[in-house]
Design a protein around this motif. Structure first.
Motif, PDB file in Angstrom:
ATOM      1  N   UNK A 139       0.866  -1.222  -0.074  1.00  0.00           N
ATOM      2  CA  UNK A 139      -0.159  -0.081  -0.054  1.00  0.00           C
ATOM      3  C   UNK A 139       0.857   1.084  -0.074  1.00  0.00           C
ATOM      4  N   UNK A 140       1.948   1.106   0.825  1.00  0.00           N
ATOM      5  CA  UNK A 140       2.770   2.387   1.021  1.00  0.00           C
ATOM      6  C   UNK A 140       3.677   2.805  -0.163  1.00  0.00           C
ATOM      7  N   UNK A 141       3.945   1.438  -0.988  1.00  0.00           N
ATOM      8  CA  UNK A 141       4.923   1.466  -2.170  1.00  0.00           C
ATOM      9  C   UNK A 141       4.144   2.030  -3.379  1.00  0.00           C
ATOM     10  N   UNK A 142       2.898   1.716  -3.279  1.00  0.00           N
ATOM     11  CA  UNK A 142       2.060   2.202  -4.673  1.00  0.00           C
ATOM     12  C   UNK A 142       1.552   3.629  -4.197  1.00  0.00           C
ATOM     13  N   UNK A 143       1.406   4.052  -3.005  1.00  0.00           N
ATOM     14  CA  UNK A 143       0.973   5.472  -2.815  1.00  0.00           C
ATOM     15  C   UNK A 143       2.194   6.308  -3.314  1.00  0.00           C
ATOM     16  N   UNK A 144       3.635   5.801  -2.998  1.00  0.00           N
ATOM     17  CA  UNK A 144       4.537   6.628  -3.248  1.00  0.00           C
ATOM     18  C   UNK A 144       4.916   6.671  -4.650  1.00  0.00           C
ATOM     19  N   UNK A 145       4.412   5.505  -5.345  1.00  0.00           N
ATOM     20  CA  UNK A 145       4.675   5.730  -6.871  1.00  0.00           C
ATOM     21  C   UNK A 145       3.777   6.614  -7.631  1.00  0.00           C
TER      22      UNK A 145
END
Length: 326
Positions: free
Chosen positions: A99-105
């Motif tokens: 979830x956090x990685x995709x938010x960053x991307x």
């Protein structure tokens, strides 16, 4: 100029070997992982950033790293297999980081990516209760039953989250490996490392089966997918479809050959499904999750990956991988 690739989860079992392989193939490798120590991959990477991606507060740091690096490719190799975890812990390790990685991307925008590879698990398709080796799990067919397995549930959720990124137009590819075997960098191990040691001590095995895949072959497959994989697709990467008994016999044979033992164990004790279920219910030797998954089957069809980027796996590959683990 070298093509840039960011590996998220770079110090882990798959990620560390990926860094070595991508460096060998002349990529400029940039690494992200939770650990502070990264000696085992240091000579293969351009730079390293330590981030606890289970913490939402670190999302902006990942955004900054993505924008500063401006990679053409990203490989997401985070998550952990641990059948003793409860749902909350498994979710924290396998879903929250995604979830956090995709938010960053999303915040960083589409930085002219060629491909974004997400390494999930064939567990997201569920497990069969049938022994029929013709009943293969493919990219378009599964036997998923929500709530049947915590591990399957969290891997399914993580994959669904990444699929949403693909649906938004990001050039994503999903890779779902089978049951991994083989030595990685820095002494990293997979659950099958422990299984192999138990087999060599004469422990009984459960009645299920899996597609056992060499880590080295998986790494080559991921590298090939990075070059030739079709954006928007899912690829299952498996190995040799074996029952646990068949796998145990191979382990014993490899051990005998490696250490020149004259006697090879010709028999392996297999626990019937109902006995393993009872043991799991009372948490004796194994827990409920281990009993459930160890008595089930996930045999895999690799044909899609073979057709698209020449993925191949042989019996010799699994023998070599077992040899490196004992």
């Amino acid at each position: 100029m070298k093509e840039k690739v960011i590996v998220i989860g770079a110090t882990g079992y798959i990620g560390s070997s990926l860094c070595k392989e991508l460096h060998k193939e002349n990529y400029a490798v940039y690494a992200v992982a939770f650990e502070k120590e990264y000696d085992h991959i240091q000579k293969y990477i351009e730079s390293y950033i330590s981030l606890d991606l289970t913490n939402e507060e670190n999302t902006q740091s990942l955004v900054d790293f993505l924008c500063e690096t401006d990679p053409r490719n990203v490989i997401i190799a985070v998550g952990a297999v641990n059948y003793t975890h409860n749902l909350k812990t498994s979710w924290q390790m396998n879903v929250i980081p995604i979830e956090n990685i995709l938010t960053a991307m999303r915040k960083a925008g589409n930085l002219k990516y060629k491909r974004i590879l997400f390494l999930g698990s064939v567990a997201s398709h569920g497990f069969n209760t049938l022994k029929n080796k013709e009943n293969l799990i493919t990219e378009k067919y599964d036997t998923f039953q929500k709530g049947r397995s915590i591990y399957c549930d969290v891997k399914r959720k993580a994959t669904q989250l990444f699929q949403q990124l693909i649906d938004e137009g990001f050039p994503g590819i999903i890779i779902e490996p089978g049951s991994l075997v083989g030595e990685s960098l820095g002494g990293r191990e997979t659950t099958n490392s422990g299984l192999i040691q138990k087999i060599l001590k004469g422990y009984p095995v459960l009645s299920g089966g899996a597609s056992y895949i060499s880590l080295a072959v998986l790494i080559k497959g991921i590298s090939s997918c990075l070059k030739k994989g079709k954006v928007g697709e899912t690829y299952i990467l498996g190995g040799e479809n074996l029952t646990m008994k068949e796998f145990a016999l191979v382990v014993n044979k490899v051990y005998s050959d490696k250490y020149h033992q004259k006697k090879i164990k010709q028999s392996v004790i297999v626990l019937p499904r109902f006995i393993s279920s009872v043991l799991g219910f009372f948490n004796l030797v194994i827990n409920k999750q281990q009993a459930l998954l160890g008595s089930s089957f996930h045999y895999i069809d690799n044909s899609k990956a073979t057709n698209d980027f020449n993925y191949e796996h042989s019996n010799n590959d699994i023998v070599t991988a077992i040899k490196s683990s004992i």
